[in-house]
Design an enzyme around this catalytic site. Structure first.
Site, mmCIF file in Angstrom:
data_model
loop_
_atom_site.group_PDB
_atom_site.id
_atom_site.type_symbol
_atom_site.label_atom_id
_atom_site.label_comp_id
_atom_site.label_asym_id
_atom_site.label_seq_id
_atom_site.Cartn_x
_atom_site.Cartn_y
_atom_site.Cartn_z
ATOM 1 N N ASN A 180 10.390 -32.738 5.651
ATOM 2 C CA ASN A 180 10.307 -33.116 4.242
ATOM 3 C C ASN A 180 9.000 -32.597 3.664
ATOM 4 O OD1 ASN A 180 11.291 -35.002 1.888
ATOM 5 N ND2 ASN A 180 9.113 -35.440 2.150
ATOM 6 N N ARG A 202 10.879 -42.074 -1.037
ATOM 7 C CA ARG A 202 10.526 -40.706 -0.675
ATOM 8 C C ARG A 202 10.793 -40.413 0.794
ATOM 9 N NH1 ARG A 202 11.150 -39.002 -5.569
ATOM 10 N NH2 ARG A 202 9.507 -39.561 -7.038
ATOM 11 N N ASP A 293 -2.517 -43.149 -13.428
ATOM 12 C CA ASP A 293 -1.244 -42.591 -13.001
ATOM 13 C C ASP A 293 -0.448 -42.071 -14.192
ATOM 14 O OD1 ASP A 293 0.571 -44.611 -14.101
ATOM 15 O OD2 ASP A 293 -0.148 -45.949 -12.544
#
Length: 546
Positions: A180, A202, A293
Site C-alpha cells: 500500500n 486507510r 488540517d
C-alpha cells in the site's frame, strides 16, 4: 502538443518536472534566507491564494537542503504532472482506469479492442527495478539519522511541531504481501522518531492491525520528493488488490523504476529525493498534534498515534525537499482533488450507471459535499443514486452532503445548483438523513468523534408518485429568436463588448457609487493604476446597470 508534452513530462523524476515548469514560467527561485518555521508556509500560502507559481527556496535556515512548495498549486500544473494540457483530458485517463477498476467481459468487437489496449498499457506500466538508484547515493544509518536536518515545515502558530506532509508511506500487508502507498502526515518527535496521523480506513492501518495480530513490527518506508504523477497515483482510491505503482505507470505511460530499500523489505521510487526507512512496533505510540488540517481548523491531540522509529535515511546528492501543507482551500490538496475528480468520473459512472456527472467543490473541502447529475427515469432514483455514491469509492463514505440534480443542470455552476435546490426541493419530502455513520474524526461538526450523519438532497424534477402536482414547463428562450439574435449580434453593434456573467457580490459591495468611485481613482500614483486595472474587467457589465 499532447504527445510532445507527454514525452517530456514523463521523464522520471521531480527535478525534470521542476525544470519543465520553470521553462514555462511557473517556478520562482528564492535565494533570500527563509525560515521553515512559519515563514515558508506564509509565503507559499499567498502564492496559493493567487494561483501563483511554484516556489523553490534555495537558502533555508537550519538545513542544507532547498525546499520546493506549491508545485501542484494550480490545476494546470497538476495536469502537466500527468502529461496533459487540459483537465478534460483527465476523463480519458479515467475511462482507461474504469476498465481496470471493474473489468467486464466484452460484448462487442470494439469493446474487446478497447480492453486489449488497456491490458497492453498495463503490461507497459509494470514497475521496473533499478539496481543503482539515485535515491541511495548517500546512505545514513542508525545514529547518523537526524531528521532535524530536514527542512520540515511548521505551518501554523498552534502546531505542536514540524511535519512531513507529502511523503509517500509504503507498507506491506503481513499476510498477502500486497503493498500500500499512501500520503499521511508525520509529526517530528525526536531526531529519529515521528508519529503518523491517518484514518482508520486507510491501507496502512489494516497492515498495522495485521502486524499486531502476528506480534510483528510493521516495516515502513517514506519516499519524499517524487514526480507528481506518483503522488497523484498514491492519492487515487484503488481497490485493495490494485497496486499504486501500476497505476502510476498507467498514468505515466511506462513503469515506475523501483529500488529495494537498504534495511527493510520494501521498494521505493528509485529517483526519490529522500527515503526514510523504519518500523512501527504495535502498541508503541506518541502524542500527535495539534496541527492545522484540511478542515481549516487545528486537529485535536491524538495521545496514541503510532510511533515510527527511523533507522536509515538515504538521499540523492544535493537533494530537494518537496512539501506542502493543508488548510482551508485553496491549497495544493484541493487542486489535486479537482484533477482527481475528473479521473474518478468514468469510474463512478461505471459503478452507478445513472450518474451523468459529479463534482466535488473545492470550497466544500473537495470531498465533504458532492453534486451529482442523473438522467432521471423513475421515482426515487435520486435517492438511490445518492446511496450508491456513498458506497462507490472508499473516500466517498466521508462525504457529508450529496445533492442530486437533473442532467440539464451544470453541476459546476453554483447558480444553477442553488436554483435547482430552491425551485425543486421540498425539505420534508426531498431531504433525507442517515444518522450514526463512521466519519472523519477531524470533523468537529459531528456530535461524537468519528461518528456522524449524512444528508441527501433530491433537487431533481419530481414525477408521479413523488408529487401529484403537474410540473410547469421551464422558462426557455424561443430557439428561432435566439438563433436570429446570434446572427445579428454584429449588426446590433455589440460585438466589441466583452460580456461576463453578472457578479452580484461585486455589485452589492460597490453599490451605486461605483462610477463616481472609479473616477476618483483617476490619479497618477502607481497604486491607483493597479486599483483601476482591477475594476476594468467588470466595468462593461456594470456601467449599463447602475
Amino acid at each position: 502538443m499532447r504527445s510532445s508534452l507527454h514525452s517530456f513530462i514523463m521523464a522520471k523524476d521531480l527535478r525534470d518536472y521542476l525544470n519543465y515548469i520553470e521553462q514555462r514560467g511557473q517556478l520562482r527561485r528564492i535565494q533570500a534566507l527563509v525560515d521553515p518555521n512559519l515563514e515558508i508556509a506564509e509565503i507559499a500560502n499567498r502564492m496559493l491564494q493567487q494561483g501563483g507559481p511554484a516556489l523553490l527556496f534555495e537558502n533555508v535556515k537550519g538545513s542544507p537542503y532547498p525546499v520546493a512548495v506549491n508545485v501542484m498549486g494550480t490545476v494546470e500544473r497538476v495536469c502537466w504532472g500527468l502529461g496533459m494540457e487540459h483537465p478534460a483530458e483527465l476523463e480519458e485517463l479515467g475511462k482507461k482506469l474504469a476498465i481496470l477498476y471493474q473489468p467486464r467481459p466484452p460484448k462487442k468487437l470494439s469493446q474487446a479492442i478497447e480492453l486489449g489496449k488497456v491490458l497492453f498499457d498495463v503490461v507497459k506500466a509494470k514497475p521496473g527495478r533499478d539496481f543503482l538508484p539515485s535515491c541511495q547515493q548517500v546512505v545514513l544509518k542508525d545514529e547518523a539519522v537526524d531528521l532535524t536536518q530536514l527542512p520540515l515545515l511548521r505551518v501554523y502558530p498552534g502546531d505542536a511541531d514540524k511535519v512531513i506532509t507529502l511523503g509517500l508511506m509504503i507498507t506491506k500487508d503481513p499476510e498477502n504481501k500486497i503493498v500500500n502507498v499512501g500520503v499521511y502526515r508525520l509529526q517530528l518527535q525526536s531526531k529519529n522518531t515521528m508519529t503518523v496521523q491517518w484514518l482508520s480506513v486507510r491501507g496502512a492501518t489494516r497492515h498495522l492491525r495485521k502486524a499486531a495480530e502476528r506480534r510483528q513490527k510493521l516495516e515502513v518506508a517514506v519516499a519524499i520528493g517524487v514526480h507528481p504523477l506518483i503522488i497523484l497515483a498514491a492519492a487515487t482510491p484503488l481497490p485493495v488488490d490494485l497496486s499504486e505503482w501500476l497505476f502510476a505507470g498507467i498514468y505515466g505511460g511506462s513503469g515506475v523504476p523501483l529500488a529495494k530499500c537498504k534495511t527493510v523489505d520494501l521498494e521505493v521510487p528509485a529517483d526519490s529525493e529522500f527515503v526514510l526507512e523504519g518500523t512501527i512496533t504495535p502498541g508503541e505510540t506518541g502524542i500527535d498534534g495539534p496541527a492545522g488540517d484540511h478542515m481549516g481548523y487545528y486537529g485535536g491531540v491524538n495521545e496514541k498515534a503510532p510511533l515510527i522509529h527511523f533507522h536509515c535515511m538515504t538521499h540523492r546528492k544535493n537533494p530537494i525537499y518537496l512539501t506542502t501543507f493543508s488548510g482551508r482551500p485553496p491549497k495544493e490538496d484541493a487542486m489535486m482533488a479537482i484533477a482527481l475528480n475528473r479521473i474518478y468520473t468514468p469510474i463512478l459512472r461505471q459503478q452507478v450507471p445513472e450518474i451523468v456527472d459529479f463534482f466535488l467543490p473545492m470550497e466544500a473541502l473537495s470531498y465533504k459535499a458532492a453534486v451529482i447529475s442523473i438522467d432521471k427515469a423513475y421515482p426515487g432514483q435520486a435517492r438511490r443514486a445518492a446511496l450508491a455514491f456513498w458506497s462507490a469509492l472508499p473516500q466517498f463514505s466521508y462525504t457529508k452532503f450529496v445533492i442530486v440534480v437533473d442532467k440539464d443542470i451544470n453541476i459546476r455552476d453554483p447558480r444553477q445548483v442553488v436554483w435547482a435546490i430552491t425551485s425543486k426541493v421540498d425539505p420534508a419530502r426531498d431531504v433525507f438523513i442517515l444518522p450514526d455513520n463512521p466519519f472523519d474524526s477531524l470533523d468537529f461538526a459531528t456530535e461524537k468523534r468519528g461518528l456522524g450523519s449524512k444528508m441527501g438532497i433530491d433537487a431533481t424534477t419530481k414525477i408521479y408518485p413523488e408529487t401529484d402536482r403537474p410540473w410547469a414547463d421551464m422558462l426557455l428562450p424561443d430557439p428561432d429568436t435566439a438563433a436570429m439574435v446570434e446572427r445579428r449580434w454584429v449588426e446590433y453593434g455589440l460585438a466589441d463588448l466583452q460580456l461576463r456573467e453578472v457578479d452580484n457580490s461585486i455589485r452589492r459591495s460597490m453599490g451605486c457609487g461605483y462610477v463616481a468611485h472609479r473616477k476618483r481613482l483617476a490619479c497618477t500614483t502607481n497604486h491607483s493604476k493597479i486599483i483601476q486595472k482591477s475594476f476594468k474587467n467588470c466595468s462593461n457589465n456594470l456601467d449599463g446597470l447602475i
